[in-house]
Write a protein that holds these residues in place. Structure first.
Motif, PDB file in Angstrom:
ATOM      1  N   LYS A  83      -2.946  -9.880  -7.670  1.00  0.00           N
ATOM      2  CA  LYS A  83      -2.358 -11.146  -8.409  1.00  0.00           C
ATOM      3  C   LYS A  83      -1.523 -11.592  -7.112  1.00  0.00           C
ATOM      4  CE  LYS A  83       1.878  -9.024 -10.371  1.00  0.00           C
ATOM      5  NZ  LYS A  83       2.649  -9.042 -11.306  1.00  0.00           N
ATOM      6  N   TRP A  84      -1.204 -12.935  -6.932  1.00  0.00           N
ATOM      7  CA  TRP A  84      -0.575 -13.514  -5.833  1.00  0.00           C
ATOM      8  C   TRP A  84       0.844 -12.802  -6.096  1.00  0.00           C
ATOM      9  CZ3 TRP A  84      -1.998 -15.036  -1.186  1.00  0.00           C
ATOM     10  CH2 TRP A  84      -1.214 -15.673  -0.299  1.00  0.00           C
ATOM     11  N   PRO A  85       1.383 -12.414  -4.784  1.00  0.00           N
ATOM     12  CA  PRO A  85       2.793 -11.763  -5.204  1.00  0.00           C
ATOM     13  C   PRO A  85       3.874 -13.118  -5.233  1.00  0.00           C
ATOM     14  CG  PRO A  85       2.168 -11.970  -2.966  1.00  0.00           C
ATOM     15  CD  PRO A  85       1.054 -12.337  -3.363  1.00  0.00           C
ATOM     16  N   ALA A  86       5.182 -12.981  -5.966  1.00  0.00           N
ATOM     17  CA  ALA A  86       6.264 -13.866  -5.898  1.00  0.00           C
ATOM     18  C   ALA A  86       6.570 -14.279  -4.657  1.00  0.00           C
ATOM     19  CB  ALA A  86       7.452 -13.609  -6.809  1.00  0.00           C
ATOM     20  N   ALA A  87       7.286 -15.547  -4.480  1.00  0.00           N
ATOM     21  CA  ALA A  87       7.278 -16.221  -3.093  1.00  0.00           C
ATOM     22  C   ALA A  87       8.559 -15.042  -2.354  1.00  0.00           C
ATOM     23  CB  ALA A  87       7.937 -17.624  -3.124  1.00  0.00           C
ATOM     24  N   HIS A  88       9.546 -14.855  -3.207  1.00  0.00           N
ATOM     25  CA  HIS A  88      10.732 -13.948  -2.731  1.00  0.00           C
ATOM     26  C   HIS A  88      10.000 -12.478  -2.364  1.00  0.00           C
ATOM     27  CE1 HIS A  88      11.021 -11.271  -6.187  1.00  0.00           C
ATOM     28  NE2 HIS A  88      10.860 -12.322  -7.149  1.00  0.00           N
ATOM     29  N   ASP A  89       9.092 -11.911  -2.906  1.00  0.00           N
ATOM     30  CA  ASP A  89       8.592 -10.726  -2.456  1.00  0.00           C
ATOM     31  C   ASP A  89       7.776 -10.866  -1.314  1.00  0.00           C
ATOM     32  OD1 ASP A  89       9.426  -8.939  -4.399  1.00  0.00           O
ATOM     33  OD2 ASP A  89       8.089  -9.545  -5.843  1.00  0.00           O
ATOM     34  N   LEU A  90       7.329 -12.069  -1.183  1.00  0.00           N
ATOM     35  CA  LEU A  90       6.294 -12.366   0.172  1.00  0.00           C
ATOM     36  C   LEU A  90       7.214 -12.561   1.317  1.00  0.00           C
ATOM     37  CD1 LEU A  90       3.696 -12.840   1.484  1.00  0.00           C
ATOM     38  CD2 LEU A  90       4.039 -15.251   0.819  1.00  0.00           C
ATOM     39  N   ALA A  91       8.259 -13.088   0.960  1.00  0.00           N
ATOM     40  CA  ALA A  91       9.163 -13.573   2.409  1.00  0.00           C
ATOM     41  C   ALA A  91       9.886 -12.306   2.559  1.00  0.00           C
ATOM     42  CB  ALA A  91      10.199 -14.544   1.709  1.00  0.00           C
ATOM     43  N   PHE A  92      10.386 -11.481   1.627  1.00  0.00           N
ATOM     44  CA  PHE A  92      11.266 -10.330   1.732  1.00  0.00           C
ATOM     45  C   PHE A  92      10.317  -9.144   2.568  1.00  0.00           C
ATOM     46  CE2 PHE A  92      12.219  -5.804   0.651  1.00  0.00           C
ATOM     47  CZ  PHE A  92      13.417  -5.863   1.216  1.00  0.00           C
ATOM     48  N   GLY A  93       8.746  -9.135   1.913  1.00  0.00           N
ATOM     49  CA  GLY A  93       7.860  -8.319   2.553  1.00  0.00           C
ATOM     50  C   GLY A  93       7.421  -8.613   4.209  1.00  0.00           C
ATOM     51  N   ILE A  94       7.476  -9.882   4.703  1.00  0.00           N
ATOM     52  CA  ILE A  94       7.410 -10.183   5.908  1.00  0.00           C
ATOM     53  C   ILE A  94       8.445  -9.885   6.832  1.00  0.00           C
ATOM     54  CG2 ILE A  94       6.886 -11.969   7.431  1.00  0.00           C
ATOM     55  CD1 ILE A  94       5.066 -13.359   4.998  1.00  0.00           C
ATOM     56  N   GLY A  95       9.892 -10.226   6.353  1.00  0.00           N
ATOM     57  CA  GLY A  95      10.802  -9.940   7.006  1.00  0.00           C
ATOM     58  C   GLY A  95      11.129  -8.424   7.169  1.00  0.00           C
ATOM     59  N   ALA A  96      11.152  -7.820   6.195  1.00  0.00           N
ATOM     60  CA  ALA A  96      11.208  -6.375   6.440  1.00  0.00           C
ATOM     61  C   ALA A  96      10.196  -5.550   7.303  1.00  0.00           C
ATOM     62  CB  ALA A  96      11.246  -5.639   4.918  1.00  0.00           C
ATOM     63  N   LEU A  97       9.030  -6.191   7.238  1.00  0.00           N
ATOM     64  CA  LEU A  97       7.905  -5.454   7.950  1.00  0.00           C
ATOM     65  C   LEU A  97       8.078  -5.926   9.562  1.00  0.00           C
ATOM     66  CD1 LEU A  97       5.316  -4.055   8.400  1.00  0.00           C
ATOM     67  CD2 LEU A  97       4.045  -6.228   7.965  1.00  0.00           C
ATOM     68  N   VAL A 135      -2.050  -7.934  -3.400  1.00  0.00           N
ATOM     69  CA  VAL A 135      -2.454  -8.825  -2.602  1.00  0.00           C
ATOM     70  C   VAL A 135      -1.429  -8.833  -1.506  1.00  0.00           C
ATOM     71  CG1 VAL A 135      -2.775 -11.281  -2.170  1.00  0.00           C
ATOM     72  CG2 VAL A 135      -3.695 -10.409  -4.240  1.00  0.00           C
ATOM     73  N   LEU A 136      -0.177  -8.508  -1.856  1.00  0.00           N
ATOM     74  CA  LEU A 136       0.949  -8.547  -0.904  1.00  0.00           C
ATOM     75  C   LEU A 136       0.904  -7.458  -0.026  1.00  0.00           C
ATOM     76  CD1 LEU A 136       3.494  -9.448   0.189  1.00  0.00           C
ATOM     77  CD2 LEU A 136       4.603  -8.039  -1.664  1.00  0.00           C
ATOM     78  N   THR A 137       0.648  -6.180  -0.391  1.00  0.00           N
ATOM     79  CA  THR A 137       0.407  -5.144   0.612  1.00  0.00           C
ATOM     80  C   THR A 137      -0.788  -5.566   1.456  1.00  0.00           C
ATOM     81  OG1 THR A 137      -0.924  -3.799  -1.084  1.00  0.00           O
ATOM     82  CG2 THR A 137       1.208  -3.467  -1.032  1.00  0.00           C
ATOM     83  N   PHE A 138      -1.818  -6.008   1.181  1.00  0.00           N
ATOM     84  CA  PHE A 138      -3.047  -6.402   1.813  1.00  0.00           C
ATOM     85  C   PHE A 138      -2.626  -7.366   3.270  1.00  0.00           C
ATOM     86  CE2 PHE A 138      -5.815  -9.836   3.128  1.00  0.00           C
ATOM     87  CZ  PHE A 138      -6.741  -9.226   3.748  1.00  0.00           C
ATOM     88  N   LEU A 139      -1.763  -8.460   2.611  1.00  0.00           N
ATOM     89  CA  LEU A 139      -1.258  -9.404   3.552  1.00  0.00           C
ATOM     90  C   LEU A 139      -0.325  -8.660   4.583  1.00  0.00           C
ATOM     91  CD1 LEU A 139      -0.475 -12.326   1.189  1.00  0.00           C
ATOM     92  CD2 LEU A 139      -2.411 -12.108   2.937  1.00  0.00           C
ATOM     93  N   LEU A 140       0.548  -7.689   4.045  1.00  0.00           N
ATOM     94  CA  LEU A 140       1.562  -7.150   4.904  1.00  0.00           C
ATOM     95  C   LEU A 140       0.800  -6.167   6.094  1.00  0.00           C
ATOM     96  CD1 LEU A 140       4.464  -6.274   2.462  1.00  0.00           C
ATOM     97  CD2 LEU A 140       4.361  -8.292   4.324  1.00  0.00           C
ATOM     98  N   HIS A 141      -0.198  -5.417   5.465  1.00  0.00           N
ATOM     99  CA  HIS A 141      -1.093  -4.516   6.392  1.00  0.00           C
ATOM    100  C   HIS A 141      -1.931  -5.353   7.264  1.00  0.00           C
ATOM    101  CE1 HIS A 141      -4.005  -0.761   6.235  1.00  0.00           C
ATOM    102  NE2 HIS A 141      -3.799  -1.297   7.475  1.00  0.00           N
ATOM    103  N   ALA A 142      -2.409  -6.637   6.904  1.00  0.00           N
ATOM    104  CA  ALA A 142      -3.052  -7.315   8.038  1.00  0.00           C
ATOM    105  C   ALA A 142      -2.266  -7.976   8.860  1.00  0.00           C
ATOM    106  CB  ALA A 142      -3.676  -8.559   7.059  1.00  0.00           C
TER     107      ALA A 142
END
Length: 235
Positions: free
Chosen positions: A82-96, A210-217
């Motif tokens: 499932k597509w992640p929430a916008a705040h999880d996506l933004a936080f994940g990218i920033g934290a990575l 989906v979020l972990t895939f995007l962060l891994h990529a």
């Protein structure tokens, strides 16, 4: 949703991994005319690495999908597609990005190379053979898809069954994921382990593979860009 038990989850994961490895190495063996020594002598060859990734990962995903089908469970639910929430996506990218910067700073301050021999050799050999676009697709898309399906997808679903099991499972899964990356030295494996802890936490926090895939990529893309900069711009 029916979920496979702890040991059955591990068993299916081992089978999926071994079948993927068998197919990948089997094709390389055929392409090299049955000369196994030539494969062992050039383990970082970009063309061979690309072919192996492109073959082994889809096979591994396919075996895991069969396991979910045999459990009579929904594939999307089992793998949290499932597509992640916008705040999880933004936080994940920033934290990575912060995690990558901290890791690179530590490597630099301790006098270690930011780009590994594996990255350099696979890039240069792929470039020489005209395989760079294929290698980029394999490293940035295919490899993260296969690894996330197994580690933060199938294993996570089978082993995280209660709040108390979250971190023990994340730690064990991260260890297994790090052990997979034998092409790196101990500092690279340690970095992979730490990133694995982060990805596992994001999988739990967001409920989205989906979020972990995007962060891994994104993590693999950053490593690719570092290789490009070192080879073409750093003097």
């Amino acid at each position: 949703m029916r979920i496979w038990g702890y040991w059955t989850t591990l068993g299916w994961s081992i089978v999926a991994f071994l079948v993927g490895q068998f197919v990948g190495f089997g094709v390389l063996f055929l392409l090299r005319g049955g000369d196994w020594d030539s494969i062992l002598q050039t383990p970082f060859d970009g063309v061979l690495v690309t072919i192996f990734i492109a073959l082994s990962n889809p096979v591994t995903i396919g075996v895991l999908a069969i396991a979910v089908w045999l459990a009579r469970s929904d594939l999307s639910d089992y793998f949290a597609l499932k597509w992640p929430a916008a705040h999880d996506l933004a936080f994940g990218i920033g934290a990575l990005l912060v995690l990558i910067a901290a890791g690179d700073a530590l490597l630099y301050l301790t006098g270690r190379d930011l780009v590994t021999a594996f990255q350099l050799q696979s890039y240069t050999t792929a470039a020489a053979a005209g395989w760079l676009p294929a290698m980029f697709a394999a490293a940035i898309v295919i490899a993260p898809a296969g690894e996330e399906a197994m580690f933060r997808g199938f294993l996570f679903r089978g082993w995280v069954r209660s709040p108390r099991s979250v971190w023990p499972a994340i730690v064990v899964i991260s260890i297994l994921w790090a052990m997979l990356h034998i092409q790196y030295d101990w500092t690279g494996v340690l970095q992979i382990f730490i990133v694995g802890l982060f990805l596992g936490w994001m999988r739990w926090r967001s409920g989205s593979l989906v979020l972990t895939f995007l962060l891994h990529a994104l993590f693999n893309l950053e490593g690719t860009l570092e290789t490009l900069v070192l080879l073409h711009f750093a003097k």
